[in-house]
Design a protein around this motif. Structure first.
Motif, PDB file in Angstrom:
ATOM      1  N   GLY A  90      25.323 -38.741 -53.668  1.00 26.83           N
ATOM      2  CA  GLY A  90      25.074 -39.936 -52.872  1.00 26.83           C
ATOM      3  C   GLY A  90      25.167 -41.258 -53.606  1.00 26.83           C
ATOM      4  O   GLY A  90      25.201 -42.313 -52.965  1.00 26.83           O
ATOM      5  N   GLY A  91      25.184 -41.222 -54.932  1.00 31.65           N
ATOM      6  CA  GLY A  91      25.293 -42.478 -55.675  1.00 31.65           C
ATOM      7  C   GLY A  91      24.028 -43.311 -55.620  1.00 31.65           C
ATOM      8  O   GLY A  91      22.924 -42.800 -55.436  1.00 31.65           O
ATOM      9  N   LYS A  92      24.185 -44.622 -55.746  1.00 33.36           N
ATOM     10  CA  LYS A  92      23.045 -45.524 -55.914  1.00 33.36           C
ATOM     11  C   LYS A  92      22.090 -45.518 -54.719  1.00 33.36           C
ATOM     12  O   LYS A  92      20.886 -45.659 -54.883  1.00 33.36           O
ATOM     13  CB  LYS A  92      23.536 -46.948 -56.166  1.00 33.36           C
ATOM     14  CG  LYS A  92      24.226 -47.143 -57.514  1.00 33.36           C
ATOM     15  CD  LYS A  92      24.644 -48.583 -57.708  1.00 33.36           C
ATOM     16  CE  LYS A  92      25.324 -48.775 -59.063  1.00 33.36           C
ATOM     17  NZ  LYS A  92      25.760 -50.177 -59.258  1.00 33.36           N
ATOM     18  N   LYS A  93      22.625 -45.387 -53.513  1.00 28.15           N
ATOM     19  CA  LYS A  93      21.777 -45.475 -52.318  1.00 28.15           C
ATOM     20  C   LYS A  93      21.626 -44.105 -51.662  1.00 28.15           C
ATOM     21  O   LYS A  93      21.705 -43.953 -50.444  1.00 28.15           O
ATOM     22  CB  LYS A  93      22.358 -46.489 -51.336  1.00 28.15           C
ATOM     23  CG  LYS A  93      22.357 -47.908 -51.897  1.00 28.15           C
ATOM     24  CD  LYS A  93      22.831 -48.925 -50.885  1.00 28.15           C
ATOM     25  CE  LYS A  93      22.774 -50.335 -51.470  1.00 28.15           C
ATOM     26  NZ  LYS A  93      23.229 -51.363 -50.501  1.00 28.15           N
ATOM     27  N   TRP A  94      21.346 -43.110 -52.498  1.00 32.67           N
ATOM     28  CA  TRP A  94      21.248 -41.740 -51.994  1.00 32.67           C
ATOM     29  C   TRP A  94      19.936 -41.465 -51.269  1.00 32.67           C
ATOM     30  O   TRP A  94      19.849 -40.547 -50.465  1.00 32.67           O
ATOM     31  CB  TRP A  94      21.380 -40.750 -53.155  1.00 32.67           C
ATOM     32  CG  TRP A  94      20.223 -40.775 -54.118  1.00 32.67           C
ATOM     33  CD1 TRP A  94      20.035 -41.653 -55.142  1.00 32.67           C
ATOM     34  CD2 TRP A  94      19.106 -39.893 -54.136  1.00 32.67           C
ATOM     35  NE1 TRP A  94      18.857 -41.373 -55.810  1.00 32.67           N
ATOM     36  CE2 TRP A  94      18.275 -40.290 -55.205  1.00 32.67           C
ATOM     37  CE3 TRP A  94      18.735 -38.790 -53.376  1.00 32.67           C
ATOM     38  CZ2 TRP A  94      17.084 -39.637 -55.521  1.00 32.67           C
ATOM     39  CZ3 TRP A  94      17.544 -38.136 -53.683  1.00 32.67           C
ATOM     40  CH2 TRP A  94      16.737 -38.562 -54.749  1.00 32.67           C
ATOM     41  N   LEU A  95      18.915 -42.307 -51.510  1.00 31.33           N
ATOM     42  CA  LEU A  95      17.581 -42.041 -50.956  1.00 31.33           C
ATOM     43  C   LEU A  95      16.998 -43.291 -50.326  1.00 31.33           C
ATOM     44  O   LEU A  95      16.991 -44.363 -50.940  1.00 31.33           O
ATOM     45  CB  LEU A  95      16.657 -41.542 -52.074  1.00 31.33           C
ATOM     46  CG  LEU A  95      15.184 -41.316 -51.715  1.00 31.33           C
ATOM     47  CD1 LEU A  95      15.043 -40.210 -50.682  1.00 31.33           C
ATOM     48  CD2 LEU A  95      14.385 -40.966 -52.969  1.00 31.33           C
ATOM     49  N   ARG A  96      16.501 -43.137 -49.098  1.00 25.84           N
ATOM     50  CA  ARG A  96      15.761 -44.205 -48.413  1.00 25.84           C
ATOM     51  C   ARG A  96      14.511 -43.594 -47.789  1.00 25.84           C
ATOM     52  O   ARG A  96      14.375 -42.383 -47.677  1.00 25.84           O
ATOM     53  CB  ARG A  96      16.612 -44.855 -47.318  1.00 25.84           C
ATOM     54  CG  ARG A  96      17.806 -45.647 -47.833  1.00 25.84           C
ATOM     55  CD  ARG A  96      18.472 -46.372 -46.686  1.00 25.84           C
ATOM     56  NE  ARG A  96      19.686 -47.051 -47.057  1.00 25.84           N
ATOM     57  CZ  ARG A  96      19.744 -48.257 -47.606  1.00 25.84           C
ATOM     58  NH1 ARG A  96      18.632 -48.917 -47.859  1.00 25.84           N
ATOM     59  NH2 ARG A  96      20.908 -48.811 -47.896  1.00 25.84           N
ATOM     60  N   GLY A  97      13.622 -44.451 -47.350  1.00 22.57           N
ATOM     61  CA  GLY A  97      12.451 -43.997 -46.607  1.00 22.57           C
ATOM     62  C   GLY A  97      11.257 -43.633 -47.462  1.00 22.57           C
ATOM     63  O   GLY A  97      10.118 -43.911 -47.094  1.00 22.57           O
TER      64      GLY A  97
END
Length: 358
Positions: A90-97
């Protein structure tokens, strides 16, 4: 030091087959010129990485014992490997929330045999009916799934589902957003009955295509409203959308809203439709409020006691708005890099353009 392929421990090759990997294909990928480091990397990439570097290196040297080959990694190592895998994909923005700790906690519940929902959104194919000059067009939803974001990314989606299923019992479900077919503030060119027929047709078409492409882990396809009911949620999907629009109005800066309005106008330009900034300003909070509302609904499901990890295939603002509504309760994980996401939208734009020419 180079590897000796003939020296690979037979017990490890047997374990590969038991774990449903092709030992023959893995051996074929190796070269006598590979160093131990290169060979370990190749094997881990093909086993998503199921085995520790130490185990693979011992297997390559022929020193691994049956007990070492058959022993599973510790749950903590499985969780660490899963986080690393998503980072790589996913690279730099692989995780949110949530942060990594929050994601690890969800994975821990999965390894502890708590059934875990893995929702994946598949939006409608939209058309637009032009009205007066500068007016917002009427929305048309279509049941065409040829440009489906799920089907476009299905190889990666299947890989992700298979990976997560090794940790525990998962319920991957593709969701068709009924809230987008019944948004209380949007104008539609179709009657409610016509839109309901399109929703059901979209679900049926997607279900058939997904079933045909699936091997192993079952991936369900459901209406969003039916999914909420199945999870004991009594609030209507449309109510969540309205709640989300109020969050947009309250929490986003005027600068952010202005950029959203600009993007909204640019979106319609591809359909040769001009929308005034005043019209976009009225509609944009409701458009993004749909995603915020979805985040609120997922958060309610999690608070009810069900484990849930949302797979995000969509453009970056979608995940951001969903996270805004989820308020730190839902891990939103992307198995796609920024480039891979953009590749889909470029492809879809080209497909729309070509469709209009024919």
């Amino acid at each position: 030091m180079k590897i000796n392929i003939e020296q690979i421990a037979p017990s490890f090759l047997k374990q590969l087959e038991q774990d449903e990997f092709s030992a023959q294909a893995i051996i074929a990928s190796l070269s006598p010129k590979d160093s131990y480091k290169e060979a370990v990397k190749k094997i881990r990439s093909q086993t998503i990485p199921r085995y520790s570097r130490k185990t693979i290196k011992q297997a390559l040297s022929g020193k691994i014992s049956n007990s070492e080959s058959n022993s599973e990694q510790s749950p903590n190592q499985d969780i660490a490997d899963t986080i690393q895998w998503f980072k790589q994909k996913g690279g730099k923005k692989w995780l949110r929330g949530v942060d990594e700790k929050g994601f690890a906690e969800s994975l821990s519940r999965l390894t502890e045999r708590q059934p875990t929902d893995i929702p994946i959104w598949n939006c409608f194919d939209f058309g637009w009916k032009k009205k007066g000059s500068d007016e917002y067009p009427a929305c048309i939803i279509n049941d065409d799934v040829d440009e489906s974001i799920v089907l476009y990314n299905f190889v990666r989606l299947r890989e992700t589902v298979e990976y997560l299923s090794r940790l525990g019992t998962i319920n991957p479900v593709v969701l068709v957003p009924t809230n987008e077919a019944n948004a209380p503030v949007w104008e539609y060119a179709q009657t409610p009955d016509e839109r309901e027929a399109v929703v059901d047709s979209t679900v049926a078409k997607l279900r058939q295509r997904v079933n045909n492409a699936t091997s192993g882990q079952v991936i369900e396809v459901m209406r969003w409203d039916d999914y909420l009911i199945s999870r004991g949620i009594e609030t209507k999907a449309e109510t969540y959308s309205l709640e989300g629009s109020r969050v947009i109005d309250k929490k986003l800066s005027e600068k952010r809203k202005a950029k959203m309005i600009q993007d909204d106008q640019s979106y319609f330009e591809q359909f040769k439709i001009t929308v005034s900034s005043q019209e976009s300003e009225k509609r944009v909070p409701y458009y993004y409020g749909v995603y915020v509302g979805e985040g609120k609904a997922f958060a309610e499901i999690v608070r009810s006691g069900r484990n849930l990890i949302l797979l995000d295939l969509e453009e970056f603002r979608v995940g951001e708005m969903t996270a805004l509504g989820a308020e730190g309760n839902v891990p939103i994980i992307s198995p796609l890099s920024a480039k891979e996401k953009l590749d889909y939208y470029r492809w879809k734009k080209d497909e729309i353009s070509n469709r209009r020419k024919t």
